[in-house]
Scaffold this motif. Structure first.
Motif, PDB file in Angstrom:
ATOM      1  N   TRP A   1    -115.526 -11.646  -1.198  1.00 37.66           N
ATOM      2  CA  TRP A   1    -113.868 -12.025  -0.597  1.00 37.66           C
ATOM      3  C   TRP A   1    -112.961 -11.169  -1.462  1.00 37.66           C
ATOM      4  O   TRP A   1    -112.965 -11.329  -2.622  1.00 37.66           O
ATOM      5  N   SER A   2    -111.964 -10.792  -0.857  1.00 36.31           N
ATOM      6  CA  SER A   2    -110.812 -10.093  -1.321  1.00 36.31           C
ATOM      7  C   SER A   2    -109.505 -10.714  -0.671  1.00 36.31           C
ATOM      8  O   SER A   2    -109.641 -11.026   0.421  1.00 36.31           O
ATOM      9  N   LEU A   3    -108.243 -10.707  -1.596  1.00 34.44           N
ATOM     10  CA  LEU A   3    -107.217 -10.815  -0.886  1.00 34.44           C
ATOM     11  C   LEU A   3    -106.658  -9.711  -0.012  1.00 34.44           C
ATOM     12  O   LEU A   3    -106.765  -8.468  -0.418  1.00 34.44           O
ATOM     13  N   MET A   4    -105.870 -10.232   1.144  1.00 28.89           N
ATOM     14  CA  MET A   4    -105.515  -9.350   2.200  1.00 28.89           C
ATOM     15  C   MET A   4    -103.957  -8.731   1.822  1.00 28.89           C
ATOM     16  O   MET A   4    -103.386  -7.823   2.175  1.00 28.89           O
ATOM     17  N   ARG A   5    -103.344  -9.868   1.134  1.00 26.38           N
ATOM     18  CA  ARG A   5    -101.933  -9.756   0.778  1.00 26.38           C
ATOM     19  C   ARG A   5    -102.014 -10.266  -0.676  1.00 26.38           C
ATOM     20  O   ARG A   5    -102.501 -11.150  -1.227  1.00 26.38           O
TER      21      ARG A   5
ATOM     22  N   LEU B   1    -106.269 -17.803  -6.515  1.00 23.36           N
ATOM     23  CA  LEU B   1    -105.695 -17.587  -7.779  1.00 23.36           C
ATOM     24  C   LEU B   1    -106.903 -16.982  -8.586  1.00 23.36           C
ATOM     25  O   LEU B   1    -106.574 -15.981  -9.236  1.00 23.36           O
ATOM     26  N   HIS B   2    -108.190 -17.316  -8.479  1.00 24.95           N
ATOM     27  CA  HIS B   2    -109.134 -16.471  -9.258  1.00 24.95           C
ATOM     28  C   HIS B   2    -109.442 -15.124  -8.398  1.00 24.95           C
ATOM     29  O   HIS B   2    -109.513 -14.138  -9.337  1.00 24.95           O
ATOM     30  N   LEU B   3    -109.491 -15.069  -7.245  1.00 25.66           N
ATOM     31  CA  LEU B   3    -109.569 -13.833  -6.463  1.00 25.66           C
ATOM     32  C   LEU B   3    -108.502 -12.834  -6.851  1.00 25.66           C
ATOM     33  O   LEU B   3    -108.612 -11.652  -7.151  1.00 25.66           O
ATOM     34  N   ASP B   4    -107.380 -13.325  -7.262  1.00 21.78           N
ATOM     35  CA  ASP B   4    -105.950 -12.404  -7.863  1.00 21.78           C
ATOM     36  C   ASP B   4    -106.505 -11.785  -9.009  1.00 21.78           C
ATOM     37  O   ASP B   4    -105.995 -10.624  -9.340  1.00 21.78           O
ATOM     38  N   GLN B   5    -107.249 -12.429  -9.858  1.00 20.71           N
ATOM     39  CA  GLN B   5    -107.457 -12.133 -11.010  1.00 20.71           C
ATOM     40  C   GLN B   5    -108.577 -10.944 -11.202  1.00 20.71           C
ATOM     41  O   GLN B   5    -108.796 -10.538 -12.319  1.00 20.71           O
ATOM     42  N   MET B   6    -109.243 -10.950 -10.284  1.00 22.50           N
ATOM     43  CA  MET B   6    -110.644 -10.417 -10.167  1.00 22.50           C
ATOM     44  C   MET B   6    -110.101  -8.830  -9.748  1.00 22.50           C
ATOM     45  O   MET B   6    -109.360  -8.492  -9.074  1.00 22.50           O
ATOM     46  N   ASP B   7    -111.300  -7.886 -10.263  1.00 17.80           N
ATOM     47  CA  ASP B   7    -111.038  -6.612 -10.113  1.00 17.80           C
ATOM     48  C   ASP B   7    -111.606  -5.834  -8.802  1.00 17.80           C
ATOM     49  O   ASP B   7    -111.408  -4.908  -8.151  1.00 17.80           O
ATOM     50  N   GLY B   8    -112.547  -6.825  -8.234  1.00 14.19           N
ATOM     51  CA  GLY B   8    -113.448  -6.417  -6.958  1.00 14.19           C
ATOM     52  C   GLY B   8    -113.512  -7.773  -6.074  1.00 14.19           C
ATOM     53  O   GLY B   8    -113.012  -8.807  -6.580  1.00 14.19           O
ATOM     54  N   PRO B   9    -114.278  -7.724  -5.140  1.00 16.34           N
ATOM     55  CA  PRO B   9    -114.376  -8.784  -4.086  1.00 16.34           C
ATOM     56  C   PRO B   9    -115.417  -9.842  -4.771  1.00 16.34           C
ATOM     57  O   PRO B   9    -116.270  -9.723  -6.103  1.00 16.34           O
TER      58      PRO B   9
END
Length: 145
Positions: free
Chosen positions: A63-67, A15-23
């Protein structure tokens, strides 16, 4: 038996990764989850292998979301974590010759298998995006993030 908190922790991180602009680095995620960066790397590697997250090495990596979150079910994350055991219960002596013990073991095993199946079906009906629904509204109302 120690509780396995990886599922809720990983959901929190995604959920945090989705809110971030980068890894996000393992160190940053570890701070969010109040754990060790090595634990984050070990846990996230299973998600990487399942195609849920991407790891980028080097300066500016992480780390970033792939989907998108609406394409990630809670069940897919549970599987990526190795389908952790749900209960601290199990059958008695599996090697027994006693027919009554065998009947008790079968009943216990059947009930646990049914509970696990229902749990997995429930997880498969929820996407990570659904967890974030109303997040902005709740954030404004509570004044926190």
């Amino acid at each position: 038996m120690r509780l396995d908190r990886r599922l809720s922790r990983v959901l929190h991180a995604l959920l945090h990764l989705d809110q971030m602009d980068g890894p996000a680095t393992s160190e940053l995620i570890a701070q969010m989850l109040q754990t060790n960066p090595a634990v984050v790397r070990r846990t996230m590697s299973g998600l990487r292998d399942a195609g849920i997250v991407l790891s980028i090495k080097g300066h500016g990596g992480g780390w970033s979301l792939m989907r998108p979150l609406d394409k990630i079910t809670l069940y897919s994350i549970y599987q990526a974590l190795g389908s952790p055991q749900l209960f601290a219960m199990g059958s008695d002596d599996e090697e027994t010759d006693c027919l009554l013990a065998k009947a008790a073991n079968a009943a216990t095993s059947d009930a646990l298998a049914a509970a696990k199946k229902q749990f997995e079906l429930s997880l498969n009906c929820v996407t990570v995006a659904q967890l974030a629904e109303g997040f902005e509204e709740k954030t404004r109302a509570s004044g926190e993030r």
